[in-house]
Design a protein around this motif. Structure first.
Motif, PDB file in Angstrom:
ATOM      1  N   ARG A 119      41.550  10.897 -48.101  1.00  0.00           N
ATOM      2  CA  ARG A 119      42.795  10.363 -48.682  1.00  0.00           C
ATOM      3  C   ARG A 119      43.487  11.414 -49.556  1.00  0.00           C
ATOM      4  O   ARG A 119      44.709  11.365 -49.709  1.00  0.00           O
ATOM      5  CB  ARG A 119      42.507   9.080 -49.482  1.00  0.00           C
ATOM      6  CG  ARG A 119      42.052   7.954 -48.573  1.00  0.00           C
ATOM      7  CD  ARG A 119      42.044   6.606 -49.250  1.00  0.00           C
ATOM      8  NE  ARG A 119      41.271   5.654 -48.457  1.00  0.00           N
ATOM      9  CZ  ARG A 119      41.143   4.373 -48.713  1.00  0.00           C
ATOM     10  NH1 ARG A 119      41.757   3.860 -49.762  1.00  0.00           N
ATOM     11  NH2 ARG A 119      40.414   3.594 -47.945  1.00  0.00           N
ATOM     12  N   ARG A 162      36.755  12.282 -42.426  1.00  0.00           N
ATOM     13  CA  ARG A 162      37.569  12.048 -41.227  1.00  0.00           C
ATOM     14  C   ARG A 162      37.254  12.998 -40.074  1.00  0.00           C
ATOM     15  O   ARG A 162      37.724  12.791 -38.967  1.00  0.00           O
ATOM     16  CB  ARG A 162      39.052  12.225 -41.575  1.00  0.00           C
ATOM     17  CG  ARG A 162      39.538  11.401 -42.741  1.00  0.00           C
ATOM     18  CD  ARG A 162      40.050  10.034 -42.261  1.00  0.00           C
ATOM     19  NE  ARG A 162      40.374   9.186 -43.400  1.00  0.00           N
ATOM     20  CZ  ARG A 162      41.492   9.285 -44.110  1.00  0.00           C
ATOM     21  NH1 ARG A 162      42.386  10.200 -43.794  1.00  0.00           N
ATOM     22  NH2 ARG A 162      41.705   8.473 -45.113  1.00  0.00           N
ATOM     23  N   ASP A 198      29.367   4.974 -42.431  1.00  0.00           N
ATOM     24  CA  ASP A 198      30.518   4.307 -43.037  1.00  0.00           C
ATOM     25  C   ASP A 198      30.983   3.215 -42.063  1.00  0.00           C
ATOM     26  O   ASP A 198      31.881   3.441 -41.252  1.00  0.00           O
ATOM     27  CB  ASP A 198      31.618   5.354 -43.266  1.00  0.00           C
ATOM     28  CG  ASP A 198      32.655   4.907 -44.284  1.00  0.00           C
ATOM     29  OD1 ASP A 198      32.390   3.945 -45.024  1.00  0.00           O
ATOM     30  OD2 ASP A 198      33.729   5.538 -44.352  1.00  0.00           O
ATOM     31  N   LYS A 207      29.183  -1.525 -55.340  1.00  0.00           N
ATOM     32  CA  LYS A 207      30.227  -0.491 -55.283  1.00  0.00           C
ATOM     33  C   LYS A 207      31.399  -0.970 -56.136  1.00  0.00           C
ATOM     34  O   LYS A 207      31.937  -2.070 -55.913  1.00  0.00           O
ATOM     35  CB  LYS A 207      30.635  -0.339 -53.821  1.00  0.00           C
ATOM     36  CG  LYS A 207      31.273   0.961 -53.451  1.00  0.00           C
ATOM     37  CD  LYS A 207      31.474   0.956 -51.937  1.00  0.00           C
ATOM     38  CE  LYS A 207      32.175   2.182 -51.454  1.00  0.00           C
ATOM     39  NZ  LYS A 207      32.998   1.865 -50.276  1.00  0.00           N
ATOM     40  N   ASN A 225      33.322  -1.372 -47.208  1.00  0.00           N
ATOM     41  CA  ASN A 225      34.398  -1.639 -48.166  1.00  0.00           C
ATOM     42  C   ASN A 225      35.127  -2.888 -47.672  1.00  0.00           C
ATOM     43  O   ASN A 225      34.870  -3.343 -46.543  1.00  0.00           O
ATOM     44  CB  ASN A 225      35.316  -0.415 -48.341  1.00  0.00           C
ATOM     45  CG  ASN A 225      36.046  -0.013 -47.069  1.00  0.00           C
ATOM     46  OD1 ASN A 225      36.433  -0.867 -46.278  1.00  0.00           O
ATOM     47  ND2 ASN A 225      36.234   1.274 -46.854  1.00  0.00           N
ATOM     48  N   SER A 243      35.414   8.866 -47.305  1.00  0.00           N
ATOM     49  CA  SER A 243      36.703   9.110 -46.644  1.00  0.00           C
ATOM     50  C   SER A 243      36.620  10.391 -45.810  1.00  0.00           C
ATOM     51  O   SER A 243      37.494  11.247 -45.860  1.00  0.00           O
ATOM     52  CB  SER A 243      37.826   9.179 -47.695  1.00  0.00           C
ATOM     53  OG  SER A 243      39.095   9.160 -47.111  1.00  0.00           O
ATOM     54  N   THR A 252      27.641   2.486 -46.105  1.00  0.00           N
ATOM     55  CA  THR A 252      28.717   2.103 -47.030  1.00  0.00           C
ATOM     56  C   THR A 252      29.651   1.130 -46.329  1.00  0.00           C
ATOM     57  O   THR A 252      29.966   1.295 -45.154  1.00  0.00           O
ATOM     58  CB  THR A 252      29.552   3.326 -47.488  1.00  0.00           C
ATOM     59  OG1 THR A 252      30.022   4.039 -46.346  1.00  0.00           O
ATOM     60  CG2 THR A 252      28.738   4.254 -48.365  1.00  0.00           C
ATOM     61  N   THR A 304      29.088   9.932 -46.290  1.00  0.00           N
ATOM     62  CA  THR A 304      29.129   8.708 -45.495  1.00  0.00           C
ATOM     63  C   THR A 304      30.110   8.930 -44.364  1.00  0.00           C
ATOM     64  O   THR A 304      31.270   9.295 -44.577  1.00  0.00           O
ATOM     65  CB  THR A 304      29.419   7.445 -46.340  1.00  0.00           C
ATOM     66  OG1 THR A 304      29.339   6.322 -45.457  1.00  0.00           O
ATOM     67  CG2 THR A 304      30.744   7.474 -47.070  1.00  0.00           C
TER      68      THR A 304
HETATM   69  C1  E4P Z   1      33.342   4.498 -48.113  1.00  0.00           C
HETATM   70  O1  E4P Z   1      32.639   4.371 -49.092  1.00  0.00           O
HETATM   71  C2  E4P Z   1      34.804   4.465 -48.225  1.00  0.00           C
HETATM   72  O2  E4P Z   1      35.240   3.186 -48.538  1.00  0.00           O
HETATM   73  C3  E4P Z   1      35.431   4.976 -46.938  1.00  0.00           C
HETATM   74  O3  E4P Z   1      34.808   6.205 -46.604  1.00  0.00           O
HETATM   75  C4  E4P Z   1      36.935   5.131 -47.028  1.00  0.00           C
HETATM   76  O4  E4P Z   1      37.406   5.810 -45.894  1.00  0.00           O
HETATM   77  P1  E4P Z   1      38.951   5.870 -45.495  1.00  0.00           P
HETATM   78  O5  E4P Z   1      39.679   6.644 -46.539  1.00  0.00           O
HETATM   79  O6  E4P Z   1      38.965   6.550 -44.160  1.00  0.00           O
HETATM   80  O7  E4P Z   1      39.431   4.444 -45.447  1.00  0.00           O
END
Ligand code: E4P
Length: 216
Positions: free
Chosen positions: A132, A167, A6, A83, A28, A165, A26, A184
């Motif tokens: 999230r 963590r 990621d 995406k 964003n 997302s 990935t 990811t």
């Molecule tokens: C990947 O595809 C996502 O955009 C990413 O994992 C989002 O992560 P975050 O919620 O830590 O910003």
């Protein structure tokens, strides 16, 4: 389970490649902005580094705009995957692009219903955002378990679950337990996954004993 990186940082992607942990990448809009580099050049550079899918996000808010972006980005490299945020416009665009054999990933998935609709529309991947959900007091992993169970009822669903997302290391191991196809992972979490204080202590002790033994 496949490991995606990621990140939009080529150095981190190289480091993950050296560990055999870059089955895909990935990105964003936030990661691209943070990198400070041009969008197309960054995606093309990453697509050169890895053989697997490289997810590049569309930013239009209407279906026609997303389709236009998807058609354009799909020409950048043959491993670019479009995406698309899950919305009504996003679902329409996924259907159109699927009919043109352009590979898509539905992103910003927060419910089982969204995951079902993305599969019906023809997304090759879905990206449920578990960190999230944790942030707002829900258990993100529950969503992965539910989607996994739901998709398993229908063997004709080929959509793969790419957990996003992420963590912390627990998100990765629990995704594997839930039967996710891929995760990811930010490079920082890859480093956390390989580390354990008892491993460091054990290495230290073995090396100290080895030196003592060789002095005798
Ligand atoms: C990947 O595809 C996502 O955009 C990413 O994992 C989002 O992560 P975050 O919620 O830590 O910003």
């Amino acid at each position: 389970m496949k490991f995606f990186v990621d990140s939009a940082d080529p150095a981190e992607i190289q480091a993950a490649l050296a560990l055999g942990l870059a089955d895909g990448v990935t990105t964003n809009p936030t990661l691209i902005e943070k990198s400070g580099r041009d969008f197309q050049n960054t995606i093309c550079a990453i697509a050169d580094l890895v053989t697997g899918p490289v997810l590049a996000e569309a930013v239009s808010e209407d279906a026609a705009g997303i389709v236009r972006e998807g058609r354009e980005m799909s020409k950048w490299a043959n491993n670019v995957v479009i995406k698309i945020p899950l919305s009504r416009a996003g679902l329409e665009a996924i259907r159109v692009l699927k009919n043109e054999n352009i590979v898509t990933a539905a992103t910003l998935i927060f419910s089982p219903g969204q995951a079902l609709l993305a599969a019906r529309a023809g997304a090759s991947w879905i990206c449920p955002f578990i960190g999230r959900l944790d942030d707002v007091g829900q258990d993100g992993m529950d969503l992965i378990r539910t989607i996994s169970e739901m998709y398993a009822n229908y063997p004709d669903i080929n959509t793969e679950i790419l957990v996003a997302s992420v963590r912390m290391p627990r998100h990765v191991t629990e995704s594997a337990l839930a039967g996710a196809d891929a995760v990811t992972v930010p490079f920082k979490v890859i480093e956390q996954l390989m580390a354990h204080p008892l491993t460091d202590l054990g290495i230290r002790r073995f090396l100290d004993d080895w030196k003592k033994f060789r002095k005798k």
